[in-house]
Design a protein around this motif. Structure first.
Motif, PDB file in Angstrom:
ATOM      1  N   SER A 289      31.194 103.130 -46.380  1.00 29.92           N
ATOM      2  CA  SER A 289      30.400 102.037 -46.862  1.00 29.92           C
ATOM      3  C   SER A 289      29.857 101.581 -46.026  1.00 29.92           C
ATOM      4  CB  SER A 289      30.778 101.585 -47.876  1.00 29.92           C
ATOM      5  OG  SER A 289      29.878 100.624 -48.293  1.00 29.92           O
ATOM      6  N   THR A 290      29.342 100.121 -44.903  1.00 27.50           N
ATOM      7  CA  THR A 290      29.510  99.292 -44.455  1.00 27.50           C
ATOM      8  C   THR A 290      29.066  97.920 -45.494  1.00 27.50           C
ATOM      9  OG1 THR A 290      27.171  99.570 -44.158  1.00 27.50           O
ATOM     10  CG2 THR A 290      28.495 100.248 -42.506  1.00 27.50           C
ATOM     11  N   GLY A 291      28.958  98.073 -46.617  1.00 24.89           N
ATOM     12  CA  GLY A 291      28.932  97.102 -47.410  1.00 24.89           C
ATOM     13  C   GLY A 291      27.289  97.165 -47.841  1.00 24.89           C
ATOM     14  N   TRP A 292      25.891  97.288 -46.856  1.00 22.77           N
ATOM     15  CA  TRP A 292      25.568  97.923 -48.187  1.00 22.77           C
ATOM     16  C   TRP A 292      24.688  98.927 -47.285  1.00 22.77           C
ATOM     17  CZ3 TRP A 292      26.942  94.612 -44.330  1.00 22.77           C
ATOM     18  CH2 TRP A 292      26.636  94.297 -43.139  1.00 22.77           C
ATOM     19  N   GLN A 293      25.085  99.422 -46.772  1.00 20.65           N
ATOM     20  CA  GLN A 293      24.203 100.760 -45.961  1.00 20.65           C
ATOM     21  C   GLN A 293      25.676 101.729 -46.459  1.00 20.65           C
ATOM     22  OE1 GLN A 293      23.894 100.510 -42.044  1.00 20.65           O
ATOM     23  NE2 GLN A 293      21.283  99.771 -42.832  1.00 20.65           N
ATOM     24  N   TRP A 294      25.235 103.146 -46.748  1.00 20.84           N
ATOM     25  CA  TRP A 294      26.486 104.308 -46.284  1.00 20.84           C
ATOM     26  C   TRP A 294      26.212 104.896 -45.265  1.00 20.84           C
ATOM     27  CZ3 TRP A 294      30.270 105.321 -49.970  1.00 20.84           C
ATOM     28  CH2 TRP A 294      30.181 104.437 -50.877  1.00 20.84           C
TER      29      TRP A 294
ATOM     30  N   THR B  55      26.121 102.276 -35.986  1.00 26.34           N
ATOM     31  CA  THR B  55      26.084 101.326 -36.710  1.00 26.34           C
ATOM     32  C   THR B  55      25.588 100.192 -35.259  1.00 26.34           C
ATOM     33  OG1 THR B  55      28.806 100.405 -36.326  1.00 26.34           O
ATOM     34  CG2 THR B  55      27.758 100.914 -38.519  1.00 26.34           C
TER      35      THR B  55
END
Length: 132
Positions: free
Chosen positions: A40-45, A67
């Motif tokens: 998880s990047t915070g807003w994306q998986w 990324t």
């Protein structure tokens, strides 16, 4: 599901000692286990398939392709702790479909921000002090 102790094969050595059965390199090469790690990047998986015995540094390299962040710009958190590049996934306890949090290094993020603002300021050759 088979327990871990049931998968181990045992043999008796000539001296009568019971030991774990050795495996040839060909058998070990065929038994490479891959796991799916959810990052998880915070807003994306991102779902990444990787060797179970890989390191967090290897995972960073694979994530850099997805990324666009260089491995040195990444911070990986697993179970609330930042993990070093040399730590192995299986030794820390990462299993199939476990979640890992990817954060951008704050110091590098700040440097990027400074360089972009500096580049914007350098783009304007001079500022007028007096409006006529």
């Amino acid at each position: 599901m088979v327990a871990e102790h049931e998968k181990i094969e045992w043999e008796v050595r000539p001296g009568g000692m019971l030991v774990q059965k050795r495996r040839s390199p060909e058998e070990g090469a065929a038994a490479v286990e891959y796991i799916l790690v959810r990052v998880s990047t915070g807003w994306q998986w991102h779902d990444v398939s990787i060797d179970a015995t890989a390191t967090f540094g290897d995972l960073k390299v694979m994530l850099s392709l997805v990324t666009g962040l260089w491995p040195r710009e990444q911070r990986l958190l697993y179970r609330g702790k930042e993990r070093d590049d040399c730590e192995h996934l299986h030794m820390v306890g990462v299993q199939d479909k476990d979640k890992v949090l990817l954060l951008e290094d704050p110091a590098i993020k700040e440097r990027k921000l400074r360089s972009t603002t500096l580049a914007q300021l350098m783009g304007v050759p001079c500022h007028s002090f007096i409006q006529v």
